[in-house]
Design a protein around this motif. Structure first.
Motif, short mmCIF file in Angstrom:
data_model
loop_
_atom_site.label_atom_id
_atom_site.label_comp_id
_atom_site.label_asym_id
_atom_site.label_seq_id
_atom_site.Cartn_x
_atom_site.Cartn_y
_atom_site.Cartn_z
N LEU A 290 0.83 -1.20 0.00
CA LEU A 290 0.00 0.00 0.00
C LEU A 290 0.86 1.26 0.00
CD1 LEU A 290 -2.59 -1.15 2.69
CD2 LEU A 290 -2.90 -1.16 0.21
N THR A 291 0.28 2.35 -0.48
CA THR A 291 0.94 3.65 -0.46
C THR A 291 -0.04 4.68 0.09
OG1 THR A 291 0.27 4.16 -2.73
CG2 THR A 291 2.44 3.10 -2.42
N ALA A 292 0.49 5.84 0.45
CA ALA A 292 -0.35 6.92 0.95
C ALA A 292 0.05 8.23 0.29
CB ALA A 292 -0.25 7.04 2.47
N PHE A 293 -0.93 9.01 -0.10
CA PHE A 293 -0.73 10.39 -0.54
C PHE A 293 -1.75 11.20 0.24
CE2 PHE A 293 -1.08 14.12 -3.30
CZ PHE A 293 0.25 14.36 -3.58
N THR A 294 -1.31 11.75 1.35
CA THR A 294 -2.23 12.30 2.34
C THR A 294 -1.68 13.59 2.91
OG1 THR A 294 -3.51 11.66 4.31
CG2 THR A 294 -1.20 10.98 4.25
N GLU A 295 -2.38 14.14 3.89
CA GLU A 295 -1.94 15.38 4.54
C GLU A 295 -1.11 15.10 5.78
OE1 GLU A 295 -5.72 18.23 4.22
OE2 GLU A 295 -6.15 16.19 4.87
N VAL A 296 -1.57 14.16 6.60
CA VAL A 296 -0.90 13.90 7.87
C VAL A 296 -0.58 12.42 8.04
CG1 VAL A 296 -1.85 15.90 9.08
CG2 VAL A 296 -3.14 13.77 9.05
N MET A 297 0.55 12.17 8.69
CA MET A 297 0.95 10.82 9.07
C MET A 297 0.48 10.57 10.49
SD MET A 297 2.60 9.15 6.70
CE MET A 297 3.37 7.92 7.75
N GLN A 298 -0.33 9.53 10.69
CA GLN A 298 -0.81 9.15 12.01
C GLN A 298 -0.11 7.88 12.49
OE1 GLN A 298 -5.24 10.00 12.69
NE2 GLN A 298 -5.15 9.49 10.52
N ASP A 299 -0.39 7.53 13.73
CA ASP A 299 0.16 6.30 14.29
C ASP A 299 -0.14 5.10 13.40
OD1 ASP A 299 0.26 8.20 16.44
OD2 ASP A 299 0.37 6.55 17.86
N GLY A 300 -1.37 5.07 12.86
CA GLY A 300 -1.78 3.93 12.05
C GLY A 300 -0.91 3.73 10.83
N MET A 301 -0.48 4.83 10.20
CA MET A 301 0.38 4.68 9.02
C MET A 301 1.79 4.28 9.41
SD MET A 301 -0.79 7.54 6.23
CE MET A 301 -2.43 7.43 5.50
N LEU A 302 2.28 4.77 10.56
CA LEU A 302 3.59 4.31 11.02
C LEU A 302 3.55 2.80 11.25
CD1 LEU A 302 4.84 6.99 13.59
CD2 LEU A 302 5.28 6.85 11.13
N ALA A 303 2.46 2.31 11.84
CA ALA A 303 2.34 0.87 12.07
C ALA A 303 2.32 0.10 10.76
CB ALA A 303 1.06 0.58 12.87
N MET A 304 1.69 0.65 9.74
CA MET A 304 1.65 -0.02 8.44
C MET A 304 3.01 -0.03 7.77
SD MET A 304 -2.01 1.49 7.12
CE MET A 304 -2.13 0.52 5.62
N LEU A 305 3.78 1.03 7.96
CA LEU A 305 5.15 1.05 7.43
C LEU A 305 6.02 0.03 8.16
CD1 LEU A 305 5.64 4.90 7.01
CD2 LEU A 305 5.50 3.24 5.16
N ARG A 306 5.86 -0.06 9.47
CA ARG A 306 6.65 -1.02 10.24
C ARG A 306 6.33 -2.47 9.84
NH1 ARG A 306 5.07 2.14 14.58
NH2 ARG A 306 3.69 0.49 15.33
N SER A 307 5.06 -2.74 9.61
CA SER A 307 4.66 -4.11 9.28
C SER A 307 5.01 -4.49 7.84
CB SER A 307 3.15 -4.28 9.49
OG SER A 307 2.42 -3.58 8.50
N GLY A 308 5.28 -3.50 7.02
CA GLY A 308 5.54 -3.76 5.61
C GLY A 308 4.30 -3.72 4.73
#
Length: 511
Positions: A290-308
């Protein structure tokens, strides 16, 4: 004088001073462009000093106000402190502070609620007047005078370009590892000389990692050491998890029908419990890369980056919990090549949103039975926060999704109503509505078809019969049959709430 390792340019070292001294240089009645986006990367000492200065003058009977422009919302050190002393004349483009909100709704602050992607262009054309001072937090100053941006970019590029005077807060609390995470694009041109923006993937880098600043404009440099305003992460409740579940099922169906790839499309997510519940659901779901093109990075997106699950994310700032901030700082080398922070005129640019085919997921206050959405005003006239970037994304996204719980205030407010009390997103820009009760896919449906689907799928059970009864009467008694509406009843639910404290029809009590 102590050594300031973060300030490496000699031209700036001679301008180091205290926050109070810097605040004394801000002219009365001027317009100040401040850094910050959802509390990240905002100046933290000079605004407090300015509030103290205004309060002291107020005690002497002198009213001192400024125009305050930002990227989006800030923290209590800015909106809260300056609103408390009634020191803001004009505020734009977005806010979320309780004191600021109260001042706006009392009429003490003029507030321009506008699409975030429009702000920079409006400033270039002078629609708000002259920008007198830029007050910007940075993580450091390089020997050649370039600035290491902080935890948000927002409108900082425009503020530095357009302001007559510049005050810099150099925050040593921000990690130097931020250097290289930003992508500041200086190729934007004004109409009629637009050229295509050369970005075709959310993780493309098309600009520079640093901000430019004319040293001659800098009048003060203030060393600081203070954390961003972060909100504790609240675990998702059952309703939020149900909303997330409906969306995950919808995405699975879209993949099965070939309307979405298995990696979906770039994600944009608003902030809050529902948004984080959706991100958590995606992190546990079947979708990969998955990818994101958004305004803000939240905890949930950090978790998704960590998990791959997520391979890269583009934003303009962070909105993290204290735990999320600590994780980011501790693992900044891991995140540096996975996160790109851009000016908000890029993160929210309609051209890029349309080109990338973004899936936009945003919160709403209420929706009506035809799909119009109110995301900003309570009972039609009281601002909550603002439209923010939701309009930038909703109008241009591949999928425009709005989410809310079906009722509020313990069930006294229905979030699905006959007519919204304020329209931010018309039915033409809304494709998917989701509550904990279900999901309504409005694509390809005429108004009367949308109404039946929204009532059946999204409304709270206690309000569904009332909505069905209203709609059936509107079908038979309204003059027009395209979008049936009873003009004398459409907003009666809101009027009833203001009169009785509930949208429910209470049985008349015999005298």
């Amino acid at each position: 004088m102590p050594e300031y390792d973060r300030i490496q340019c000699p031209a700036f070292k001679s301008k180091i001073m205290s926050a109070d001294a810097a605040a004394a240089l801000i002219p009365e009645g001027c317009n100040v462009g401040m850094s910050g986006f959802t509390g990240s990367g905002a100046p933290k000492e000079v605004p407090m000093a300015l509030a103290r200065r205004i309060e002291a003058q107020l005690a002497q009977g002198h009213h001192f106000k400024i125009g305050m422009w930002t990227g989006a919302s800030t923290g209590p050190e800015i909106d809260g402190a300056l609103a408390k002393v009634n020191g803001i004349n004009m505020r734009l483009p977005y806010q979320s502070d309780p004191t600021s909100r109260e001042r706006i709704n009392q009429g003490d602050i003029n507030y321009i609620d506008m699409h975030l992607s429009h702000v920079a262009q409006y400033v270039w054309f002078g629609f708000f007047g002259k920008l007198n001072v830029a007050l910007i937090e940075v993580a450091g100053i390089l020997p050649d005078g370039r600035l290491i941006p902080s935890t948000s970019v927002g409108n900082n590029k425009t503020w530095l370009d357009q302001a007559d005077l510049v005050i810099l807060e150099v925050n040593e609390r921000q990690p130097l590892g931020l250097a290289g995470m930003h992508d500041v694009y200086y190729g934007t041109q004004l109409p009629p000389h637009r050229v295509p923006i050369p970005l075709v993937h959310p993780h493309d880098r098309i600009g520079e990692p640093y901000l430019r600043c004319d040293p001659a404009k800098v009048i003060a440099v203030v060393p600081t050491h203070k954390a961003d305003r972060n909100s504790p992460f609240k675990p998702a409740d059952a309703d939020s998890e149900q909303i997330a579940g409906h969306l995950i099922d919808f995405f699975k169906s879209e993949v099965r029908h070939g309307r979405l790839p298995k990696s979906l499309l770039p994600l944009q997510s608003g902030v809050g419990n529902i948004a984080n519940a959706v991100l958590a659901g995606l992190n546990n779901g079947p979708f990969e890369n998955l990818t994101a093109f958004t305004e803000v990075m939240q905890d949930g997106m950090l978790a998704m980056l960590r998990s791959g699950k997520m391979v890269g994310a583009s934003a303009t700032g962070f909105s993290l919990s204290p735990e999320g901030e600590q994780d980011f700082v501790d693992n900044i080398d891991f995140y540096r090549d996975k996160i790109v922070l851009r000016p908000q005129e890029m993160s929210n640019h309609p051209e890029l949103i349309r080109r990338l085919g973004v899936i936009a997921m945003n919160a709403m206050i209420e929706a009506d039975i035809y799909g119009n959405v109110n995301s900003t005003h309570v009972m039609g006239s009281s601002i909550m926060n603002g439209i923010g970037g939701s309009g930038d994304f909703a109008r241009n996204a591949y999928l425009s999704i709005f989410m809310a719980k079906s009722s509020a205030r313990g069930g006294d407010i229905s979030c699905i109503v006959p007519a919204v009390s304020h329209v931010d997103h018309t039915e033409h820009d809304v494709q998917i509505l989701v509550t904990e009760r279900g999901l309504a896919d409005l694509r390809g449906l005429a108004p009367k078809q949308r109404a039946r689907l929204i009532i059946d799928n999204c409304s709270a059970p206690e309000y569904r019969p009332m909505l069905q009864e209203y709609f059936e009467r509107a079908l038979h008694h309204s003059r027009g049959k395209h979008t049936p509406m009873l003009l004398d009843e459409a907003l009666s639910w809101h009027a009833r709430f203001e009169r009785t404290g509930s949208m429910k029809v209470r049985e008349a009590v015999a005298a």
